[in-house]
Scaffold this active site. Sequence first.
Site, mmCIF file in Angstrom:
data_model
loop_
_atom_site.group_PDB
_atom_site.id
_atom_site.type_symbol
_atom_site.label_atom_id
_atom_site.label_comp_id
_atom_site.label_asym_id
_atom_site.label_seq_id
_atom_site.Cartn_x
_atom_site.Cartn_y
_atom_site.Cartn_z
ATOM 1 N N LYS A 175 -6.258 -3.696 40.577
ATOM 2 C CA LYS A 175 -7.348 -4.312 39.825
ATOM 3 C C LYS A 175 -7.148 -3.908 38.367
ATOM 4 C CE LYS A 175 -12.070 -5.167 41.036
ATOM 5 N NZ LYS A 175 -11.942 -6.599 40.816
HETATM 6 N N1 PMP Z 1 -9.943 -10.676 44.626
HETATM 7 C C1 PMP Z 1 -9.937 -10.343 43.315
HETATM 8 C C2 PMP Z 1 -8.726 -10.646 42.516
HETATM 9 C C3 PMP Z 1 -11.048 -9.689 42.733
HETATM 10 O O1 PMP Z 1 -11.053 -9.371 41.438
HETATM 11 C C4 PMP Z 1 -12.175 -9.420 43.548
HETATM 12 C C5 PMP Z 1 -13.386 -8.740 42.944
HETATM 13 N N2 PMP Z 1 -13.290 -7.351 42.999
HETATM 14 C C6 PMP Z 1 -12.134 -9.768 44.909
HETATM 15 C C7 PMP Z 1 -10.999 -10.396 45.412
HETATM 16 C C8 PMP Z 1 -13.281 -9.430 45.834
HETATM 17 O O2 PMP Z 1 -13.314 -8.044 46.035
HETATM 18 P P1 PMP Z 1 -14.661 -7.277 46.389
HETATM 19 O O3 PMP Z 1 -15.165 -7.872 47.648
HETATM 20 O O4 PMP Z 1 -14.254 -5.850 46.528
HETATM 21 O O5 PMP Z 1 -15.595 -7.504 45.248
#
Ligand code: PMP
Length: 325
Positions: A175
């Site tokens: 991330k």
């Molecule tokens: N994919 C990406 C690329 C993201 O940035 C996010 C947001 N964090 C998600 C999926 C969904 O992840 P989460 O359920 O942990 O928010």
Amino acid sequence: MAEAERPSGSAPETGIGRKIWLDGQLVPWEQATVHVLSHSLQRGSLIFDYMSVHETPRGPAVFRLREHLERLLVSAELTGLPLTLELPELEAAVFETVAANPGATSLKISAYIPSVEVDVVPQDDAVSVAVAAYDPIEDVIKRNRGRYHWRPELSVWIEKERRNRRPDIVPAQAKTAANYASPMVAKWAARKAGYDEILLTDVDGYVAEGPTTNVFWVDADSALHTPPEDRVLHGITRRSVIELAKHDGIPVSEDRVLPDALMAAAEVFLTGTTGGVIPVIALDGEPVGEGVPGPLTRRLAERFREVTSGHDADFAHWLAPVEGR
Ligand code: PMP
């Protein structure tokens, strides 16, 4: 920890009143800034994680805090960012920040290189950590210029030209700010063409995920599917929905899907911290199923809301209460 002192003679705080934890100090929101030439701004080296804070019967609690912080450590490892804080210190910083910001519904933890740099590789690689707990609607959206684009049910464009999620470059599991550049370009173009959201395809043309969400689909037999972990961010909501579905006896499998096959699904939904389970009602301008949120999507959306608000005893351990820390 004490709030950083305002320089003498400066105007009283007229900002939004929130405090940001910055390298061990709670500073006013407006003072949590970086230089325009900082490495993380210029090269996209910032890593972050974003989690939700809920008002529960046990007081404010962070959803799956440990998993989010573990993912931040993975992002640091995958990008080589020399983050020195360890899990217990990060956890303490999160609790301190939530306690200092009543009414916060979201929490973002960022790790970045604030140094002004010349080269792509920083000469001074000291990492700063900032933890912000806030209400995105009151503290950000309502204060910004322009209109915020929001829909409860999404019309989605599948981006087929601009391939993403390539394992040979920065992996999707990191991330890091830099990983959002290509999706941003594609999503901005789709917005101008009238779509709410996009889905990214991977280097082989399979559907991977959204820019900030994972994707699920439901087949004609009411079984749930989602792309495998190797080309997507390991979403905490994705993992939670898989676990909830299995707990409730709904079959779930991880499968690759081409855009045409996804368009034939009975239901499609996205998952993410911001929106939970979000129905997709159109793909590339064609209705998904009946063009309304399907039964399994609605059921899982409601189930996820119950769990995050602390009203499901079986999953109470997913919430980390702040009081008494
Ligand atoms: N994919 C990406 C690329 C993201 O940035 C996010 C947001 N964090 C998600 C999926 C969904 O992840 P989460 O359920 O942990 O928010």
